[in-house]
Design an enzyme around this catalytic site. Sequence first.
Site, mmCIF file in Angstrom:
data_model
loop_
_atom_site.group_PDB
_atom_site.id
_atom_site.type_symbol
_atom_site.label_atom_id
_atom_site.label_comp_id
_atom_site.label_asym_id
_atom_site.label_seq_id
_atom_site.Cartn_x
_atom_site.Cartn_y
_atom_site.Cartn_z
ATOM 1 N N GLY B 152 -3.033 -12.096 -4.503
ATOM 2 C CA GLY B 152 -2.742 -10.672 -4.335
ATOM 3 C C GLY B 152 -3.622 -9.834 -5.246
ATOM 4 O O GLY B 152 -4.200 -10.339 -6.214
ATOM 5 N N CYS B 153 -3.718 -8.556 -4.921
ATOM 6 C CA CYS B 153 -4.591 -7.671 -5.698
ATOM 7 C C CYS B 153 -4.048 -7.436 -7.103
ATOM 8 O O CYS B 153 -4.757 -7.636 -8.092
ATOM 9 C CB CYS B 153 -4.797 -6.355 -4.955
ATOM 10 S SG CYS B 153 -3.277 -5.554 -4.407
ATOM 11 N N TYR B 154 -2.783 -7.031 -7.209
ATOM 12 C CA TYR B 154 -2.197 -6.843 -8.541
ATOM 13 C C TYR B 154 -2.201 -8.145 -9.342
ATOM 14 O O TYR B 154 -2.560 -8.150 -10.517
ATOM 15 C CB TYR B 154 -0.759 -6.326 -8.431
ATOM 16 C CG TYR B 154 -0.595 -4.871 -8.084
ATOM 17 C CD1 TYR B 154 -1.160 -3.870 -8.873
ATOM 18 C CD2 TYR B 154 0.170 -4.485 -6.996
ATOM 19 C CE1 TYR B 154 -0.975 -2.516 -8.575
ATOM 20 C CE2 TYR B 154 0.372 -3.131 -6.693
ATOM 21 C CZ TYR B 154 -0.207 -2.157 -7.481
ATOM 22 O OH TYR B 154 -0.001 -0.833 -7.184
#
Lengths: 347, 347, 347, 347
Positions: B152-154
């Site tokens: 995921g990005c976060y």
Amino acid sequence: MSNTKLKVAIVGASGFTGSELARLLLNHPTVEISMITSESHVGKPFSDLHPQFFDRLDIPLASAEEVSKQSLDVIFLALPHGVSMDFVSKWKDSGAKIIDLSGDFRLSSKEVYEEWYQKKHTYPEGFESAVYGLPELFAEKIKSAKLIANPGCYPTASILSLAPLFAKKLIQEDSVVIDAKSGLTGAGIKANATTHFSNVNENFKAYGIAGHRHTIEIEEQLGSLAGSEAIVQFTPHLLPVDRGILVTAYAKVKGAMDQDSLTKIYREFYQDKPFVRLRNQAPGIKDVRGSHYCDVFPVWDQRTKRVIVISAIDNLLKGAASQAVHNMNLMFDLPESEGLTQIPLKP
Amino acid sequence: MSNTKLKVAIVGASGFTGSELARLLLNHPTVEISMITSESHVGKPFSDLHPQFFDRLDIPLASAEEVSKQSLDVIFLALPHGVSMDFVSKWKDSGAKIIDLSGDFRLSSKEVYEEWYQKKHTYPEGFESAVYGLPELFAEKIKSAKLIANPGCYPTASILSLAPLFAKKLIQEDSVVIDAKSGLTGAGIKANATTHFSNVNENFKAYGIAGHRHTIEIEEQLGSLAGSEAIVQFTPHLLPVDRGILVTAYAKVKGAMDQDSLTKIYREFYQDKPFVRLRNQAPGIKDVRGSHYCDVFPVWDQRTKRVIVISAIDNLLKGAASQAVHNMNLMFDLPESEGLTQIPLKP
Amino acid sequence: MSNTKLKVAIVGASGFTGSELARLLLNHPTVEISMITSESHVGKPFSDLHPQFFDRLDIPLASAEEVSKQSLDVIFLALPHGVSMDFVSKWKDSGAKIIDLSGDFRLSSKEVYEEWYQKKHTYPEGFESAVYGLPELFAEKIKSAKLIANPGCYPTASILSLAPLFAKKLIQEDSVVIDAKSGLTGAGIKANATTHFSNVNENFKAYGIAGHRHTIEIEEQLGSLAGSEAIVQFTPHLLPVDRGILVTAYAKVKGAMDQDSLTKIYREFYQDKPFVRLRNQAPGIKDVRGSHYCDVFPVWDQRTKRVIVISAIDNLLKGAASQAVHNMNLMFDLPESEGLTQIPLKP
Amino acid sequence: MSNTKLKVAIVGASGFTGSELARLLLNHPTVEISMITSESHVGKPFSDLHPQFFDRLDIPLASAEEVSKQSLDVIFLALPHGVSMDFVSKWKDSGAKIIDLSGDFRLSSKEVYEEWYQKKHTYPEGFESAVYGLPELFAEKIKSAKLIANPGCYPTASILSLAPLFAKKLIQEDSVVIDAKSGLTGAGIKANATTHFSNVNENFKAYGIAGHRHTIEIEEQLGSLAGSEAIVQFTPHLLPVDRGILVTAYAKVKGAMDQDSLTKIYREFYQDKPFVRLRNQAPGIKDVRGSHYCDVFPVWDQRTKRVIVISAIDNLLKGAASQAVHNMNLMFDLPESEGLTQIPLKP
């Protein structure tokens, strides 16, 4: 105040705080703007500096030297840190009440000021007479004050985020993290690399990590509420917007907690405070833009046993100019909300 | 790979991740885009959906049914959570390696997935074969993987912020706060109230407080590095920009620490990792925009005895598409940086 | 060019054009950046000025005096108007080809320059040797040029909007209105009131009304195409974005016209021009951002009998740096598109 | 109006115009908001739709059916085109005056409406009674009107740009080009591809080229002023900002002209019009944001013999809600500026 108007001066016309004060005071029913000063623009119409006032406030700018020649009720100092103190010293017995929007009298003493501002303080006597102008905490003292230290923008949002818990001595020492984000106007009107459009637009960054001077202002006020020293980890960030501060505050509490108890603590603390709105969902900065509101949203995280509080203000208003007007209203026994009923401008 | 090119398919053309994959792969010297699928736009040129590709990538969109009819080397799944799993199950023995950009195989088990995603998982066998595709941590495993769960990005920015300290077991349990801020593209291409311009522009707010599903992804990876459970307070916020994630991570450490030691720990951990840049000042998101870099800046606060780490990535690239290409490079023994040498687009 | 690389110097590192040239040239397969100069930052790493290059281009900045001491193939002058001319004069016989990105040699003569730039021209001989570097019009001349006057950003978009009609002598004299809008980077990297975030953000205004110096550049080029004088009403505006120019051009035509004929004229004129994309809907500036494309969309309004042409470019690329690289490619007989195949970065 | 307040209803609460009307009317000293309607949100507090009103306007939304059950002085219709007409027909004899903010009664006839709006008109009688609510042109008629067709946003700025010259019959037929740019709120609150943040942010494009329906509204009003048909080339563009319209209008004039004469014509035409500010430099949209002002700046270009006029308004205010309130003030013989004295919010 019967039917005469308060005569006010705004000292320092060129910045954002000066123009926001003018905007609010011009529509304030009990105020007359007697003069606005700017040393570098004497004689120019105010609207030359801020064209949004064209045809509305075209009075020529005066030198600050003119201030003592007039009979004034209030002097607003919209000046940089380190400059205000000399004017306060000079005008303290002029008969006018002074509301200082700089950081010069917000802290507890000359020593603390000089450590955090890295600047010599030339009027230390002011620390004794100055009242910290946060109406939600100090309304009574403000009413009789002659000198107001108008709070910093970050401290206003940060203190209001956690005051209810500190006041009840519920915060675990050393657990507080305040992650704060501000619009660009917080950096001032001066053109430099920091305020260049292309450095701000589509960008976002932290600054002043581990050393921003608002840290001590927050710590002193929260510590004073709790009656013990407060340590706060404060990190400001620069948002690509004009206005607004959002604070995300994290803390561990002493003893048991749940969402209902938390909400109740905040509701009781802020009841009868017309400009703190206890929200039931996370506020955005646009929910308060252009208004005097501070929106607060406290959350209990049962999984991590931590309190998270989101607060939003307009940094130029509740964080500066409208807070100053609120203080003036209190000092002159005017209705608390007079001239401050603007509804947030959204979108 | 000698002189033949890898044949790749992008499944899911309509979103931002799909178009960013196409942008990178089109200029990748060892890749040929064999097909792009979109069920709702079959037959339309890809550039109709993403006009920036006009005259560059006008191939007609196919149905996902066509995927199994072609001989492919890599399938990129740019699909929503909950949709990918069925395709992985269907194509697992197709001979093509699969890089899944959704969250369907990032966690440790069906149970954890179903708790945090509130969705039934239909292909739990995938959890065993899937490799978590964060090259800085798992390059060796990635090289031999057949199924990649692209992070995921976060989590990418968050894990890279604290991995060096977790890997050394230096983090005090329960002290971690990750305050994260993302550009709007993280919310996807779908038009709704959240993505309406006037709700985002000049605004800033927190969301998913105390319950965002990326929390568990971060906790599992950091915990696994330390060999013990990790608890993380994770709060995402929505920035009024298109691209970029900035993470501000806070933690208390075990034992003594100072700035030099901290810097050294990070330098050693990330030496030979070409896409993590250890910065000497706080990075902004624009310093990495349009690139595969993760810029990291660790600070020791002697006053509060806390570590603060700032990390910046482009959420669509290091947080999604370029990370997927990086994984592909590793899986096919290509030079690690091939097709990923773009310098950040600033301003 | 066999297997040796072109040695290039970028003179003027501090601005946006300098950094964009560096970004393009660093990934250009046939180029080696030999030196970058900046008088005010000699000795500093280039990446100190432009942190997006951290770890990618850290070479120390040199003084322009060093330029003549090296054997160079190309010198790019990324300097302000009025400064370039002296360097062109100094280095004209150095053996290196010069691509000047300033306005110093774009016009037809010393007289015209001095009237519109209000500045004395010290090297008028340059006007004879300089070739106007717009590849879509002058590719053949560019190939053998030693000095290129790289076109202005507004003129590039404006000229490409109307060139097909002027070339066919179809424009009614005195009917041309060019309403142009540019992102803020067109105003340069210097911090001043114009580039302050709060003056640009959420704002939009016209400037240089009736007198902008790009007017004459447009008029000279379009007039030259038609073989007669051209008069153009040109009004630039400042957009609250970093990059991009959109031109909306209006003109009356001589004789009959309809949409099909109009489209055909443009299609024929731009066939074999790889970087002009004839669009079938109105392009936005984001459709070309970060790329070398000029997107053009001509419309015939049967009701008003007027042609409206919309054109979009990235002002820093097709309007400056990538146009310069395109010229370099032509001058050294490299493939026209080498190093210029970036797909627009959107979103 | 002695000491009783006007009872007003806002029909259509969900859009931007509805919320701006509420914001203005809530602070208007002579108004009481009796009801706000929204068919899709009946029963919900108004502040649920527009959280900036939290704690200020929490009244439950009603159905439009309730309107006829109350005794009202004014009904504001903040509804889409094609929907208003039925309500006007229904409530025309209710005793309340109606101010319609849609386009349903702005044009001269059913025929013209149906051609440009491509929609059947069900209440053509309304065209006769409706008064075009542009106070600078039609104050007298407005005072006695029962039905106001509140002008469109683009037409307001466009007409005020050129009205002084059309009124003097000075405009050359067929020479008028109006290049207009609007903030995103002009596109409405509905979430769709056009209003998605990533399509607007950092972007700029034209739309409705050669066919936008505001063209005819502008032509009819300007033509009527001159007593002859007016033809206007009108091109709208979408700005990446929330609020504001900037119009750049171009025209050739009949007979001799110079800057002084031009300024004099505008000064005379707009003397005693408190909300048109004749500026001495080009206004930006932020100079009027949040206010009822229209700033106008006419320029004579001696070189091209053309007039260029720049005008700026806030599209939601002078282009919609505050114009409606201005009309109400006139209709009820209130001071023209009552409730409309807000100074522009800048920055």
